[in-house]
Motif scaffolding. Structure first.
Motif: not given
Ligand SMILES: Nc1nc2c(ncn2[C@@H]2O[C@H](COP(=O)(O)OP(=O)(O)OP(=O)(O)O)[C@@H](O)[C@H]2O)c(=O)[nH]1
Ligand SMILES: [Mg+2]
Length: 382
Positions: A47, A258, A50
């Protein structure tokens, strides 16, 4: 100190028994991208969110060790199956200041860090103002300091308990205890100076004591600078990570966490195309896995044939008979000899037949120390 709740794990891809039991652990402040990098390494699962402490249970996954030599062997031998070697990766919850005293998710996670063999210390360099930083701003050198001091404080607490115990027993005048006492004092001094113990010289006797202490500071570390796509080595934030690394003798690897996590969901062909478009030969991930393998003292040998080409990871200095045992216990038990040629010779000669003609095909006994890049066939009898 590390009592209480047993660490809990979340296995993302359950192939644990396939690995050597060696693992690398992602550590760092909360919300710096550890799970993103984990997902990139193992190709999915954890998971990403932010907010700090989105990871509570340690994620465990298996990363494929990329090796161009294996693809080449597969082509030369027309292998129907390819099996790369793997490395276990653990994504551990974020550490914060005070963790060594139980802050944040505290001691439980220090205990999980104790279980891994290499630390991948993830440091946020990407600027994104949408992603909150627990300390308010992006400052890699400060962040490294926070994490390292928590690890060192935990070690200092371990050493203090040891020293107190030794001092209580010291009245017996045991020479062994004196050696241990000196060692503990020296370790405390080094840690108080903020030094890392990995790579420092210790006698054989000291090393065996050190093994008992299970100090975090004896683990090999890599700094992983989590960058945005456009950031390169000359970026001041990246430079600050590298500077700390230079002072401490720790290597820094750049990784666009990312982006690489997104790429991990593409097919291999699409991914290769993407890297070519960026003018890159390999991804940061490949560099990272190779560096972790190197720090673990691992090398690769191959078995190659029409049925399967496969990469096997072993510790440096492994003898042929033990290497055979990696493949099957029968091969180890009934070991007769190994037939060996090197990948470099195969490349120079062009084909296995040419290697034979040039006399570069060797027969080796059980004590032969396997070399990185050896292509091996084991003769055995049970
Ligand atoms: N811009 C940018 N955002 C990133 C990058 N890596 C991670 N993020 C974002 O940062 C946030 C935190 O990422 P995670 O991977 O969950 O971070 P973590 O270190 O695992 O966080 P905890 O488990 O909470 O400690 C998410 O919103 C990610 O999308 C990056 O390279 N660039
Ligand atoms: Mg996480």
């Amino acid at each position: 100190m590390f009592g209480g709740r047993r660490p809990s794990y979340h296995v993302v891809k359950g192939e644990k028994e396939e690995t050597m039991g060696l693992s690398c652990g992602l550590i760092g402040l909360p919300n710096v991208g550890k799970t993103s990098v984990f997902n990139a390494l193992v190709g999915a699962g954890g998971v990403v969110a932010n907010y700090p402490f989105s990871t509570v249970e340690t994620n465990i996954g298996v990363a494929v060790v990329p090796d161009v030599r294996l693809s080449t062997l597969t082509k030369i031998f027309h292998s129907q199956k390819v099996t790369p070697s793997t490395l276990e990766v653990r994504d551990i919850a974020g550490l914060v200041q005070g963790a060594s005293h139980g802050e944040g998710l505290g001691n439980q996670f220090l205990a999980q860090i104790r279980e891994v063999d290499v630390l991948l210390h993830l440091v946020r360099c990407f600027p994104d103002s949408n992603v909150m930083h627990v300390a308010g701003d992006v400052n890699p050198a400060r962040d490294i300091e926070v994490i390292e001091s928590e690890l060192l404080l935990a070690d200092l607490a371990t050493l203090e308990r040891r020293r107190e115990r030794i001092e209580k027993r010291a009245k017996t005048g045991d020479a062994k205890l004196r050696v241990e006492h000196d060692l503990v004092r020296r370790l405390e001094e080094l840690l108080n100076e903020g030094q890392w113990l990995y790579g420092k010289a210790f006698s054989v006797e000291e090393q065996s004591l050190l093994k008992d202490y299970q100090l975090l500071a004896t683990k090999p570390v890599l700094f992983v600078a989590n960058v945005s796509e456009e950031m390169k080595e000359d970026d001041p934030l990246v430079q600050s990570v590298m500077e700390v690394g230079r002072q401490k003798g720790i290597r820094t690897i750049l990784l666009a966490g990312q982006t690489e996590a997104e790429l991990a969901t593409l097919s291999e062909a699409d991914r290769a195309e993407f890297f070519q478009a960026l003018g890159l030969k390999e991804s940061g991930l490949q560099k990272l896995i190779a560096a972790a393998n190197e720090m673990l003292g691992l090398i690769t040998f191959f078995t190659a044939g029409e049925e399967e080409s496969r990469a096997w990871t072993i510790q440096k200095q492994t003898i042929a008979q033990e290497a055979a045992g990696k493949i099957h216990s029968d091969m180890q038990r009934g070991f007769i000899r190994a037939e060996v040629f090197s990948y470099a010779d195969l490349m120079a000669c062009g084909s296995p037949a040419a290697v034979r003609e040039k006399g570069l095909f060797r027969l080796e006994g059980r004590e032969y120390i396997v070399q990185d890049g050896d292509i091996m066939y084991f003769r055995f009898n049970v």
